[in-house]
Design a protein around this motif. Sequence first.
Motif, mmCIF file in Angstrom:
data_model
loop_
_atom_site.group_PDB
_atom_site.id
_atom_site.type_symbol
_atom_site.label_atom_id
_atom_site.label_comp_id
_atom_site.label_asym_id
_atom_site.label_seq_id
_atom_site.Cartn_x
_atom_site.Cartn_y
_atom_site.Cartn_z
ATOM 1 N N PRO A 103 -2.336 10.699 -3.710
ATOM 2 C CA PRO A 103 -1.046 9.877 -3.157
ATOM 3 C C PRO A 103 -1.282 8.846 -1.918
ATOM 4 C CG PRO A 103 -0.510 11.979 -3.752
ATOM 5 C CD PRO A 103 -1.694 12.236 -3.767
ATOM 6 N N GLY A 104 -2.163 9.590 -0.923
ATOM 7 C CA GLY A 104 -2.414 8.789 0.294
ATOM 8 C C GLY A 104 -3.424 7.837 -0.086
ATOM 9 N N ILE A 105 -4.281 8.150 -1.056
ATOM 10 C CA ILE A 105 -5.411 6.981 -1.245
ATOM 11 C C ILE A 105 -4.802 5.729 -2.176
ATOM 12 C CG2 ILE A 105 -7.474 6.720 -2.650
ATOM 13 C CD1 ILE A 105 -8.362 9.612 -2.028
ATOM 14 N N ALA A 106 -4.010 6.330 -2.953
ATOM 15 C CA ALA A 106 -3.177 5.107 -3.714
ATOM 16 C C ALA A 106 -2.781 4.224 -2.804
ATOM 17 C CB ALA A 106 -2.531 5.812 -4.841
ATOM 18 N N THR A 107 -1.625 4.791 -1.750
ATOM 19 C CA THR A 107 -0.783 4.262 -0.824
ATOM 20 C C THR A 107 -1.594 3.131 -0.042
ATOM 21 O OG1 THR A 107 0.744 5.849 -0.980
ATOM 22 C CG2 THR A 107 1.062 4.056 0.755
ATOM 23 N N GLY A 108 -2.834 3.741 0.631
ATOM 24 C CA GLY A 108 -3.614 2.960 1.509
ATOM 25 C C GLY A 108 -4.390 1.992 0.761
ATOM 26 N N LEU A 148 -1.750 -1.037 -0.264
ATOM 27 C CA LEU A 148 -1.371 -1.825 0.969
ATOM 28 C C LEU A 148 -2.718 -2.441 1.672
ATOM 29 C CD1 LEU A 148 0.428 0.883 3.216
ATOM 30 C CD2 LEU A 148 1.385 -0.954 1.910
ATOM 31 N N ALA A 149 -3.934 -2.155 1.224
ATOM 32 C CA ALA A 149 -4.842 -3.037 1.861
ATOM 33 C C ALA A 149 -5.084 -4.238 0.510
ATOM 34 C CB ALA A 149 -6.299 -2.372 1.413
ATOM 35 N N LEU A 150 -4.796 -3.915 -0.647
ATOM 36 C CA LEU A 150 -4.658 -5.067 -1.707
ATOM 37 C C LEU A 150 -3.671 -6.113 -1.283
ATOM 38 C CD1 LEU A 150 -5.555 -3.311 -4.737
ATOM 39 C CD2 LEU A 150 -7.119 -4.500 -3.615
ATOM 40 N N SER A 151 -2.516 -5.467 -0.915
ATOM 41 C CA SER A 151 -1.384 -6.555 -0.540
ATOM 42 C C SER A 151 -1.837 -7.107 0.528
ATOM 43 C CB SER A 151 -0.369 -5.507 -0.037
ATOM 44 O OG SER A 151 0.257 -4.617 -1.041
ATOM 45 N N ARG A 152 -2.652 -6.923 1.606
ATOM 46 C CA ARG A 152 -3.289 -7.859 2.422
ATOM 47 C C ARG A 152 -4.104 -8.812 1.901
ATOM 48 N NH1 ARG A 152 -7.641 -6.765 7.270
ATOM 49 N NH2 ARG A 152 -7.796 -8.799 8.013
ATOM 50 N N LEU A 207 5.676 -6.870 -4.495
ATOM 51 C CA LEU A 207 6.688 -5.829 -4.808
ATOM 52 C C LEU A 207 6.005 -4.910 -5.934
ATOM 53 C CD1 LEU A 207 9.531 -4.543 -4.386
ATOM 54 C CD2 LEU A 207 10.492 -6.119 -6.093
ATOM 55 N N VAL A 208 5.712 -5.571 -7.017
ATOM 56 C CA VAL A 208 4.915 -4.770 -8.133
ATOM 57 C C VAL A 208 3.952 -3.830 -7.701
ATOM 58 C CG1 VAL A 208 3.953 -4.854 -10.499
ATOM 59 C CG2 VAL A 208 5.675 -6.496 -9.920
ATOM 60 N N ALA A 220 2.101 1.888 -6.170
ATOM 61 C CA ALA A 220 1.567 2.804 -5.248
ATOM 62 C C ALA A 220 2.784 4.087 -5.059
ATOM 63 C CB ALA A 220 1.474 2.085 -4.022
ATOM 64 N N ILE A 221 4.057 3.602 -5.113
ATOM 65 C CA ILE A 221 5.232 4.716 -4.917
ATOM 66 C C ILE A 221 5.197 5.580 -5.983
ATOM 67 C CG2 ILE A 221 7.481 4.954 -4.546
ATOM 68 C CD1 ILE A 221 7.728 2.304 -3.016
ATOM 69 N N LEU A 222 4.880 4.990 -7.277
ATOM 70 C CA LEU A 222 5.011 5.662 -8.624
ATOM 71 C C LEU A 222 3.822 6.901 -8.675
ATOM 72 C CD1 LEU A 222 6.177 3.086 -11.178
ATOM 73 C CD2 LEU A 222 7.368 4.972 -10.268
ATOM 74 N N LEU A 223 2.728 6.285 -8.159
ATOM 75 C CA LEU A 223 1.574 7.229 -8.202
ATOM 76 C C LEU A 223 1.707 8.469 -7.115
ATOM 77 C CD1 LEU A 223 -1.319 4.704 -8.372
ATOM 78 C CD2 LEU A 223 -0.575 6.098 -10.379
ATOM 79 N N ARG A 224 2.155 7.934 -5.985
ATOM 80 C CA ARG A 224 2.226 9.074 -5.038
ATOM 81 C C ARG A 224 3.469 10.038 -5.398
ATOM 82 N NH1 ARG A 224 4.747 6.484 0.279
ATOM 83 N NH2 ARG A 224 6.386 6.410 -1.064
ATOM 84 N N ASN A 225 4.499 9.525 -6.058
ATOM 85 C CA ASN A 225 5.550 10.442 -6.430
ATOM 86 C C ASN A 225 4.986 11.617 -7.509
ATOM 87 O OD1 ASN A 225 7.207 9.534 -4.386
ATOM 88 N ND2 ASN A 225 8.103 8.007 -5.567
ATOM 89 N N ARG A 226 4.192 10.741 -8.458
ATOM 90 C CA ARG A 226 3.736 11.686 -9.689
ATOM 91 C C ARG A 226 2.849 12.651 -9.051
ATOM 92 N NH1 ARG A 226 0.377 9.139 -14.833
ATOM 93 N NH2 ARG A 226 0.104 11.217 -15.830
ATOM 94 N N TYR A 227 1.929 12.242 -8.348
ATOM 95 C CA TYR A 227 0.949 13.448 -7.958
ATOM 96 C C TYR A 227 1.422 14.260 -6.746
ATOM 97 C CZ TYR A 227 -2.991 11.110 -10.727
ATOM 98 O OH TYR A 227 -3.581 10.695 -11.655
ATOM 99 N N GLN A 228 2.320 13.884 -6.168
ATOM 100 C CA GLN A 228 3.227 14.800 -5.470
ATOM 101 C C GLN A 228 3.760 15.879 -6.015
ATOM 102 O OE1 GLN A 228 5.420 12.433 -2.391
ATOM 103 N NE2 GLN A 228 3.655 12.390 -1.257
ATOM 104 N N LYS A 229 4.522 15.697 -7.168
ATOM 105 C CA LYS A 229 5.109 16.666 -7.780
ATOM 106 C C LYS A 229 4.288 17.323 -8.476
ATOM 107 C CE LYS A 229 9.190 13.583 -8.839
ATOM 108 N NZ LYS A 229 9.939 12.852 -9.842
ATOM 109 N N ARG A 230 2.942 16.917 -8.835
ATOM 110 C CA ARG A 230 1.886 17.696 -9.601
ATOM 111 C C ARG A 230 1.154 18.603 -8.843
ATOM 112 N NH1 ARG A 230 -2.150 14.405 -13.474
ATOM 113 N NH2 ARG A 230 -0.252 14.187 -14.490
ATOM 114 N N TRP A 231 1.017 18.234 -7.547
ATOM 115 C CA TRP A 231 0.037 18.928 -6.613
ATOM 116 C C TRP A 231 1.019 19.507 -5.383
ATOM 117 C CZ3 TRP A 231 -4.450 20.297 -8.367
ATOM 118 C CH2 TRP A 231 -5.032 19.576 -9.444
#
Length: 301
Positions: free
Chosen positions: A210-215, A218-222, A284-285, A290-301
């Motif tokens: 989750p943290g890796i995907a979010t970071g 955000l880097a690609l958004s830059r 936005l996409v 990133a939010i979907l990946l974070r939420n998915r893996y937070q529920k799993r782990w």
Amino acid sequence: MTVLTSIGKAASPGPRQLAGRRRPVRETAFLIALQLSLVIAIAFLAVLLAYVVSKGWARLDPRLWENMPSIRRPENAGAQSAIVGTIYLMGLTALFVIPTGVLAAIYLEEYADRDKWYNRLLELNIQNLAGIPSIVYGILGLGIIARVIGLGFGLITGALTLALLVLPVVIISAREAIRAVPPSIREGSLALGATQWQTIYRQVLPSSIPGIATGSILALSRAIGEAAPLVMLGAATFVAFNPESLTDGFTALPLQIYNWIGQSRPEFGVLASSAIVVLLALLLVMNSVAILLRNRYQKRW
């Protein structure tokens, strides 16, 4: 004010109630200032978005992504080549930067000996590289990737340059995500007989996704909004074709927006606003993924 319990005794106030009573005036003023700053920032962003959408709404139609750019007929001009070029750039940049950044973060966080001078120097340089202006990376891409290595001024050169631009951010965010994994997970895995790599691959990495995907997003958004490095690499502001190979010429939405803003006819200003809306939609996409990946893996782990 105390309350009576079911057995008739008076219950003492909780820690939160005491903290609320004894909160200093300075702390209250500081919290109000923080909330006011947040409201002001959101208000400015809302005004900016409302202005851009209202100005470009007239051209938010299929012509924008179906037609090629034109500097003579703005009523039929589109941004298909810029949209396709931006998507290709972000895909290649993610392909280059995410595996490299995550592997570098694993080495620095799990394997590197911090007592070694070269590891400390490496960490210092990564932190410094995160603050270098993007135009410097454009010069690096022009001098090293395009000319010395000989990749030319095509799509792959732009993607590699943008990957170098956001690589320090990906490494730092990935290290923070790996560091946030509780040490007990590592200790338990090692105690059960797993090797260090098995512990990292099967326990640490899944927990830090989750943290890796979010970071990374955000880097690609830059990277998606950078125009200076692409200008240094010779990316054209007017391209009437889609790239078909990694060495083809290309353009991107920031360059196309810059080209339309520089035109004197007001119709091009409307086109630029509509292209800004498309760029924000792509952002936005990416953030939604990133939010979907974070939420998915937070529920799993």
